[in-house]
Scaffold this motif. Structure first.
Motif, PDB file in Angstrom:
ATOM      1  N   SER A 118      -1.455  -1.327  -9.433  1.00  0.00           N
ATOM      2  CA  SER A 118      -1.042  -2.361  -8.791  1.00  0.00           C
ATOM      3  C   SER A 118      -1.469  -3.612 -10.037  1.00  0.00           C
ATOM      4  O   SER A 118      -0.901  -4.681  -9.811  1.00  0.00           O
ATOM      5  N   THR A 120      -0.602  -5.337 -13.536  1.00  0.00           N
ATOM      6  CA  THR A 120       0.606  -5.476 -14.185  1.00  0.00           C
ATOM      7  C   THR A 120       0.634  -5.534 -15.895  1.00  0.00           C
ATOM      8  O   THR A 120       1.430  -5.842 -16.780  1.00  0.00           O
ATOM      9  N   GLY A 153      -4.089   2.347  -2.688  1.00  0.00           N
ATOM     10  CA  GLY A 153      -3.742   0.851  -2.718  1.00  0.00           C
ATOM     11  C   GLY A 153      -4.912  -0.230  -2.883  1.00  0.00           C
ATOM     12  O   GLY A 153      -6.099   0.077  -2.912  1.00  0.00           O
ATOM     13  N   CYS A 154      -4.770  -1.259  -3.402  1.00  0.00           N
ATOM     14  CA  CYS A 154      -5.858  -2.009  -3.868  1.00  0.00           C
ATOM     15  C   CYS A 154      -6.321  -2.881  -2.570  1.00  0.00           C
ATOM     16  O   CYS A 154      -5.563  -3.412  -1.597  1.00  0.00           O
TER      17      CYS A 154
END
Length: 358
Positions: A118, A120, A153-154
Motif C-alpha cells: 500500500s 506508493t 493489508g495495512c
C-alpha cells in the motif's frame, strides 16, 4: 556473536514433497545491492550460500512511460532500500519501491511468501515488534504504516507530510519515532493513535537515521550535515516520552547515512556507530561522546551498519560493492563479503537466540 558468527550455511529445503529444510544457521547475515539481488552469507567464511533476484517494481514501466521520474529513480525502482530479519529468524523483509516483500530465510525459493503493497513510493524503513507479530514501515510517500503479519493489508497509517527516511520502535513497543526529508522528528503514540511530539533539530536538513538505546534512555538523530543530535528520553506524566537535549555531535563533515547504538549485551560499554559518505564509520563512546576509533577500509560511501548482539562486531555495507565484518576491539576487518556487482546499500544481521512470536 562472541564467535563471529557461529555456524553459517543452511537454508535448504524446497517445495512440496522436498526434504525438510536444513538446520537454519545460528547467524543470519544478508545484504542487498543496486544489482537487484539479496545475498545470504556464512558470516565466518564469507561464502554466499543463497542469492535472491529481487522482483522488479510493478509500477516501473508505468512511471517510465509517463516520464515522472528521472533515470536514477527509475533504476531505484528495482532496488532494496532496507533489510530486516524477524525476531524468530524465519523471515527477511526487503523494503523496495513501493513494496515490502517477505522472504523465507530457511527456503531456497526465490519467491516472497508475502508482499505488502500500500505504499506508493520508496520504502526507506522497515522493522518488527519485539515478538514479531507486527511490522512497521516508513516511505518517501510521506507515511508511516503498521502491518499485522497475521492479516492482510495495512492496519494503521500516519501522515508525516514529508518523505520519511527512517523509523525506529521505542523499546516500550508503544511508540514509533520517524525522521523525514524536511528535518522533522515525530513520535507516534500507538496507544493514543496520534502524533505525541514533534522536533526539528535543524530546519530543512534531512534526518537520515534514528537509533534508540536498548533501555529507552537515549535517542540519536543523524542528518545530512554530518551532525548527530542526542536526547535523553524521559517519561512524562501522560506516559508520553519527553526529549531532553543532551548533546550535539559533529560526527562527520559529510552525510551520515546510518547511526546505530550498541545493544544490551555490550554493557557496561555504550557506543554509537556512524556510517558516512566520507567512506568511514566512526565509533563514539556515549559517555562524553568521545571518538573511540575510525573504521577505515571502504572505498566509497558506507550506507549501513549493524552491531552483533554482544557489540563485539560490526557489519558494514558500502557502495564499493562490499560488506565487511569489523572487530570492535581492534577496529580491523575480520571478513569481507564480496559478490555483489554494484553498490551494497543495506545489511541485516541476526545472531541472537530466536524470539518466538506471541
Amino acid at each position: 556473536m562472541t564467535n563471529p558468527v557461529g555456524r553459517g550455511g543452511g537454508g535448504g529445503g524446497g517445495g512440496g514433497g522436498a526434504p525438510p529444510a536444513a538446520t537454519p544457521p545460528s547467524v543470519i547475515l544478508a545484504t542487498a545491492s543496486y544489482d537487484h539481488t539479496i545475498r545470504f552469507w556464512e558470516a565466518k567464511s564469507g561464502r554466499c550460500y543463497r542469492t535472491i533476484q529481487y522482483p522488479d517494481s510493478s509500477m516501473e514501466h508505468f512511471q517510465f512511460l509517463l516520464a515522472l521520474i528521472s533515470f536514477c529513480a527509475f533504476k531505484q525502482a528495482q532496488q532494496v532500500n532496507r533489510l530486516e530479519i524477524t525476531p524468530d529468524k524465519r523471515y527477511l523483509a526487503a523494503a523496495g519501491n513501493p513494496h515490502i516483500r517477505l522472504f523465507d530465510v530457511n527456503s531456497n525459493s526465490p519467491q516472497p511468501v508475502m508482499s505488502y503493497d500500500s505504499h506508493t513510493n520508496n520504502v526507506m524503513a522497515v522493522g518488527f515488534a519485539r515478538h514479531g507479530n507486527w511490522m512497521y514501515s516508513g516511505s518517501e510517500d510521506g507515511t508511516v504504516k503498521i502491518w499485522d503479519l497475521r492479516a492482510p493489508g495495512c492496519q494503521r497509517e500516519y501522515e508525516s507530510r514529508a518523505a520519511v527516511n527512517t523509523v525506529v520502535l521505542h523499546p516500550n513497543q508503544n511508540e514509533l519515532i520517524s525522521g523525514d526529508q524536511n528535518g522533522n522528528i515525530r513520535v507516534w503514540d500507538l496507544t493514543a493513535n496520534s502524533c505525541s511530539c514533534e522536533l526539528v533539530p535543524e530546519a530543512d536538513i534531512a534526518v537520515r537515521s534514528l537509533t534508540v538505546m536498548w533501555d529507552g534512555s537515549l535517542v540519536v538523530a543523524a542528518n545530512n550535515n554530518g551532525t548527530c543530535f542526542v536526547w535523553r528520553l524521559l517519561r512524562g506524566s501522560q506516559t508520553m516520552t519527553n526529549f531532553e537535549p543532551l548533546h550535539k555531535l559533529q560526527a562527520h563533515n559529510e552525510h551520515i547515512l546510518k547511526c546505530v547504538l550498541s545493544p544490551e549485551l555490550c554493557e557496561p560499554h555504550r557506543y554509537l556507530a556512524t556510517a558516512s559518505s566520507d567512506r568511514t564509520v566512526k565509533i563514539w563512546n556515549v559517555d562524553g561522546f568521545t571518538l573511540e576509533k575510525t573504521l577505515i577500509g571502504h572505498e566509497r560511501w558506507v550506507w549501513d551498519c549493524v552491531f552483533s548482539v554482544d557489540g563485539a562486531f560490526l557489519i558494514t555495507a558500502s557502495s564499493d560493492t562490499k560488506a565487511k565484518l569489523w572487530s570492535m576491539t581492534t577496529g580491523t576487518v575480520i571478513q569481507e563479503y564480496q559478490g555483489h556487482h554494484k553498490a551494497t546499500v543495506c545489511c541485516a544481521l541476526h545472531d541472537e537466540a530466536e524470539t518466538s512470536p506471541q
